[in-house]
Design a protein around this motif. Structure first.
Motif, PDB file in Angstrom:
ATOM      1  N   THR A  77       0.854  -1.191   0.000  1.00  0.00           N
ATOM      2  CA  THR A  77       0.000   0.000   0.000  1.00  0.00           C
ATOM      3  C   THR A  77       0.888   1.239   0.000  1.00  0.00           C
ATOM      4  OG1 THR A  77      -0.126  -0.003   2.422  1.00  0.00           O
ATOM      5  CG2 THR A  77      -1.881  -1.146   1.215  1.00  0.00           C
ATOM      6  N   LEU A  78       0.319   2.355  -0.444  1.00  0.00           N
ATOM      7  CA  LEU A  78       1.045   3.618  -0.530  1.00  0.00           C
ATOM      8  C   LEU A  78       0.221   4.699   0.154  1.00  0.00           C
ATOM      9  CD1 LEU A  78       3.285   5.518  -1.608  1.00  0.00           C
ATOM     10  CD2 LEU A  78       1.967   5.682  -3.750  1.00  0.00           C
ATOM     11  N   ARG A  79       0.829   5.390   1.103  1.00  0.00           N
ATOM     12  CA  ARG A  79       0.181   6.490   1.800  1.00  0.00           C
ATOM     13  C   ARG A  79       0.901   7.786   1.423  1.00  0.00           C
ATOM     14  NH1 ARG A  79      -1.077   4.985   7.997  1.00  0.00           N
ATOM     15  NH2 ARG A  79      -2.549   6.701   7.614  1.00  0.00           N
ATOM     16  N   ILE A  80       0.181   8.709   0.824  1.00  0.00           N
ATOM     17  CA  ILE A  80       0.711  10.024   0.452  1.00  0.00           C
ATOM     18  C   ILE A  80       0.174  11.021   1.465  1.00  0.00           C
ATOM     19  CG2 ILE A  80       0.765  11.809  -1.320  1.00  0.00           C
ATOM     20  CD1 ILE A  80       0.482   9.623  -3.410  1.00  0.00           C
ATOM     21  N   VAL A  81       1.065  11.556   2.292  1.00  0.00           N
ATOM     22  CA  VAL A  81       0.687  12.431   3.398  1.00  0.00           C
ATOM     23  C   VAL A  81       1.242  13.822   3.128  1.00  0.00           C
ATOM     24  CG1 VAL A  81       0.755  12.809   5.883  1.00  0.00           C
ATOM     25  CG2 VAL A  81       0.755  10.464   4.964  1.00  0.00           C
ATOM     26  N   GLY A  82       0.360  14.796   2.994  1.00  0.00           N
ATOM     27  CA  GLY A  82       0.809  16.172   2.768  1.00  0.00           C
ATOM     28  C   GLY A  82      -0.266  17.005   2.122  1.00  0.00           C
ATOM     29  N   SER A  97      -3.699   6.080  -0.773  1.00  0.00           N
ATOM     30  CA  SER A  97      -4.504   7.016   0.017  1.00  0.00           C
ATOM     31  C   SER A  97      -3.812   8.376   0.061  1.00  0.00           C
ATOM     32  CB  SER A  97      -4.712   6.489   1.439  1.00  0.00           C
ATOM     33  OG  SER A  97      -3.474   6.351   2.114  1.00  0.00           O
ATOM     34  N   PHE A  98      -4.622   9.445   0.008  1.00  0.00           N
ATOM     35  CA  PHE A  98      -4.133  10.816   0.129  1.00  0.00           C
ATOM     36  C   PHE A  98      -4.622  11.370   1.464  1.00  0.00           C
ATOM     37  CE2 PHE A  98      -4.072   9.923  -4.361  1.00  0.00           C
ATOM     38  CZ  PHE A  98      -2.978  10.606  -4.850  1.00  0.00           C
ATOM     39  N   GLU A  99      -3.699  11.728   2.330  1.00  0.00           N
ATOM     40  CA  GLU A  99      -4.042  12.153   3.684  1.00  0.00           C
ATOM     41  C   GLU A  99      -3.273  13.421   4.036  1.00  0.00           C
ATOM     42  OE1 GLU A  99      -3.918   8.587   6.367  1.00  0.00           O
ATOM     43  OE2 GLU A  99      -3.093   7.690   4.536  1.00  0.00           O
ATOM     44  N   GLU A 100      -3.670  14.047   5.130  1.00  0.00           N
ATOM     45  CA  GLU A 100      -2.993  15.236   5.637  1.00  0.00           C
ATOM     46  C   GLU A 100      -2.692  15.055   7.113  1.00  0.00           C
ATOM     47  OE1 GLU A 100      -4.666  19.010   4.803  1.00  0.00           O
ATOM     48  OE2 GLU A 100      -5.186  18.530   2.723  1.00  0.00           O
TER      49      GLU A 100
END
Length: 666
Positions: A383-388, A427-430
């Motif tokens: 899985t890939l988590r993109i945080v920003g 997933s795109f998260e902040e």
């Protein structure tokens, strides 16, 4: 010592890494007094309230954007702002501004390469560093040919002197004379090729840009006999190059104040990157870039020491003419405490990749998504988590939408059956969301941290991942290799296949991830902490001030002939409170008490002479000889004699081993 901290768009008003670094530096060096001189990046009505500053930050000067200086800040005896410049001021402005423009807006005759030139300031430059070819001879063949660097410096400091004498420089920079001088340089025979076709709109845009960049020349930060300012500080520390360093250049010019320049992101490089995407014509970009290059070279030539944040920035500075002997790399300090509690291994998500940063085109998330598509073929559970969040780049919101659309296309939400809900592996998260409350949680949620940038300065996200003990896969850009130092995998930028192979190799080898993570944490704690950064600048401050000569501007005491006396005032007089008065009273009382004792017979036992009335040689000879006659044969007599000399003598009476001991007690 008093430090003049020169900032632009950061401390103490704006938020960001520049503000955080300056705050850590100021709070770590509590032994010095700081005066902050801030060029704010936002209009005054949009600037947030100033945060509470430490007690040793004595004064804060700030100005909003604009071409003038703050209202109500006129020095005593200076002309009012409303008086128009006279003929003499206009003639001086034409000479100085003409030299300034001719220095950066013209090229060598015939397109010949620049030859090595020794500047009048003593710095040797060779090759063609950032717009510094030799100047075109302007007079007869017998005239002395000065370099373009000296001509730029002469014009710059001439405008500064004009601004100190007459407060009409902002109006002159916007005048028709300025446009005509720039037009003559651009349409001359030796104009820069990119600027030779400049139109009226281009000339107006360039003069407006020069007026904004030269705004510090008209500020009242420098002080005189009426007002304090940079003339009274011991050291100017510019936290970036460009406009922020201009006050430091003038302080060095007028008061011989040492200048320290720190660049964690090279200001000239940032200017080039910003202008590349700016909606401006080619002549405007070429002329403003040439001016910034000349200003950077002048800053590097005048700085006593330059501290780049990494080798990548150091190479930029050397290319712009900085002397290697005055370059010293100081890595930016980062707070490791928030990441101390992160576990060494990601046992919960051993197949999760994490990307952390500001989403913008330079981060190249498109290549990361294509690489993750190949990773999924080898590791179906990855899985890939993109945080920003999005950055200041105006293209960032559209870029984020494009990345979301590409992720939905590459990884559709396929459900296992008709009753379950499909989930995407991307997933795109902040930070601050329920899934990622803190930045440390973002790094702790993955087994491998990925950096896919094509443009990068100092990779702060990699240092944070190293603090967390995470193995990393990065692209070879900026200072990445210098930061990683063998504790992670590095691949070429814009190469999704190489990025996928490196990530797959680490996801399938837990032992290797653990070894790299442990080595990364040890390296980060050794090189990139706040403590090492503060300790480095503490030593640099002391080193620079130890080599600085006594400056008349910072020395208030003078003798009858007007010669500065830097040590006329005792050290305790600089301590605030009652200590200065007490020290002065004690110094005045000691001679009086001595005279009173010498004049009063009852103060001295009968048959004894006051110790200050007997020469030191006689007092030493009067001591009883050791009983044993040797170095180790001293008895009670010599001890009593030494004690008597300490009791009745002054500071010079304490001789011998026992006297030295008593001197420490007294």
């Amino acid at each position: 010592m008093r430090i003049g901290l020169l900032t632009e768009g950061g401390y103490p008003y704006a938020s960001g890494e520049s503000q955080a670094w300056c705050d850590r530096l100021v709070r770590g060096l509590t032994g010095h007094d700081f005066e902050v001189y801030a060029l704010s990046a936002e209009p005054r009505r949009d600037v947030p309230p100033r945060p509470e500053l430490p007690r040793h930050v004595r004064l804060v000067h700030s100005v909003p954007p604009g071409d003038g200086f703050p209202a109500g800040r006129r020095r005593a005896g200076e002309p009012r702002r409303g008086r128009a410049p006279g003929r003499r001021e206009r003639r001086r402005f034409a000479e100085c501004f003409g030299d300034l423009v001719a220095a950066f807006a013209t090229a060598p005759p015939g397109g010949e390469p620049a030859t090595p030139v020794v500047h009048a300031r003593g710095a040797a430059h060779g090759g063609a560093p950032a717009g510094y070819p030799p100047a075109v001879p302007g007079g007869a063949p017998d005239d002395v040919v000065t370099s373009k660097a000296d001509r730029f410096a002469g014009g710059l400091y001439g405008l500064a002197e004009l601004a100190r004498e007459h407060r009409g420089l902002p109006a002159l920079l916007h005048s028709e004379d300025a446009v005509r001088l720039l037009e003559a340089a651009c349409h001359g025979s030796h104009a820069l090729p990119a600027a030779s076709g400049a139109q009226v709109n281009d000339l107006l845009a360039v003069t407006a840009g020069l007026a904004r960049a030269l705004r510090p020349l008209s500020l009242d930060w420098y002080g005189d006999r009426h007002t304090p300012g940079l003339g009274g500080v011991d050291l100017c520390h510019a936290t970036s190059g460009g406009t922020a360093a201009l006050p430091g250049l003038l302080a060095k010019r007028f008061f011989a104040t040492p200048l320290l320049v720190t660049e964690y992101g090279v200001r000239l490089r940032e200017h080039y990157l910003a202008r590349a995407t700016a909606p401006q014509s080619a002549p405007v970009r070429a002329l403003l870039a040439a001016f910034q290059g000349a200003l950077a070279a002048e800053t590097y030539a005048q700085a006593a020491l330059i501290t780049p944040g990494n080798t990548h920035a150091r190479r930029w500075q050397e290319r712009c003419g900085a002397d290697r002997a005055r370059l010293r790399t100081v890595y930016p300090g980062m707070d490791a405490a928030p990441f101390a509690a992160v576990a060494d291994a990601a046992a919960d998500d051993p197949k999760t990749l994490v990307w952390v940063g500001t989403i913008e085109p330079a981060k190249d998330l498109i290549a990361l998504l294509h690489a993750f598509a190949e990773i999924r073929r080898a590791e179906p559970e990855a899985t890939l988590r993109i945080v920003g969040g999005v950055g200041r780049d105006p293209q960032a919101p559209g870029y984020l939408a494009h990345c979301r659309a590409l992720a939905a296309q590459l990884f559709p939400d396929e459900a296992a059956d008709t009753h379950s809900v499909g989930e995407s592996p991307v997933s795109f998260e902040e930070v601050g969301s329920p899934e990622v409350p803190t930045l440390a949680d973002a790094y702790a949620s993955g087994a491998v941290v990925v950096l896919s940038s094509v443009i990068e300065g100092f990779p702060r996200s990699l240092v944070e991942a190293m603090f967390c003990g995470r193995a990393t896969v990065s692209t070879d850009t900026g200072a990445v290799c210098e930061v990683i130092g063998g504790t992670g995998l590095v691949v070429p930028p814009r190469n999704p296949r190489a990025l996928a192979e490196a990530c797959t190799a680490l996801l399938g080898d837990p032992d290797r991830r653990a070894r790299l993570g442990a080595a990364a944490r040890a390296r980060a704690l050794e090189l990139f902490t706040v403590e090492q950064n503060v300790a480095a600048f503490r030593g640099i401050y002391l080193e620079l001030i130890s080599h600085a000569p006594a400056r008349p501007a910072a020395c208030g005491a003078r003798d009858a002939r007007g010669v500065p006396q830097p040590f006329a005032r005792p050290a305790e007089s600089h301590v605030p409170g009652r200590w200065a008065a007490t020290g002065a009273a004690t110094r005045a009382a000691v001679p009086a008490a001595r005279d009173a004792v010498s004049a009063t017979p009852a103060a001295v036992p009968a048959g004894r002479t006051p110790s200050w009335a007997v020469p030191a040689q006689e007092r030493t000879a009067a001591l009883p000889a050791p009983a044993g006659g040797g170095a180790e044969g001293g008895g009670a007599a010599d001890v009593r004699g030494a004690r008597r000399s300490v009791r009745w003598g002054g500071a010079g009476d304490r001789t011998g081993a026992t006297g030295a001991k008593e001197r420490g007690q007294w």
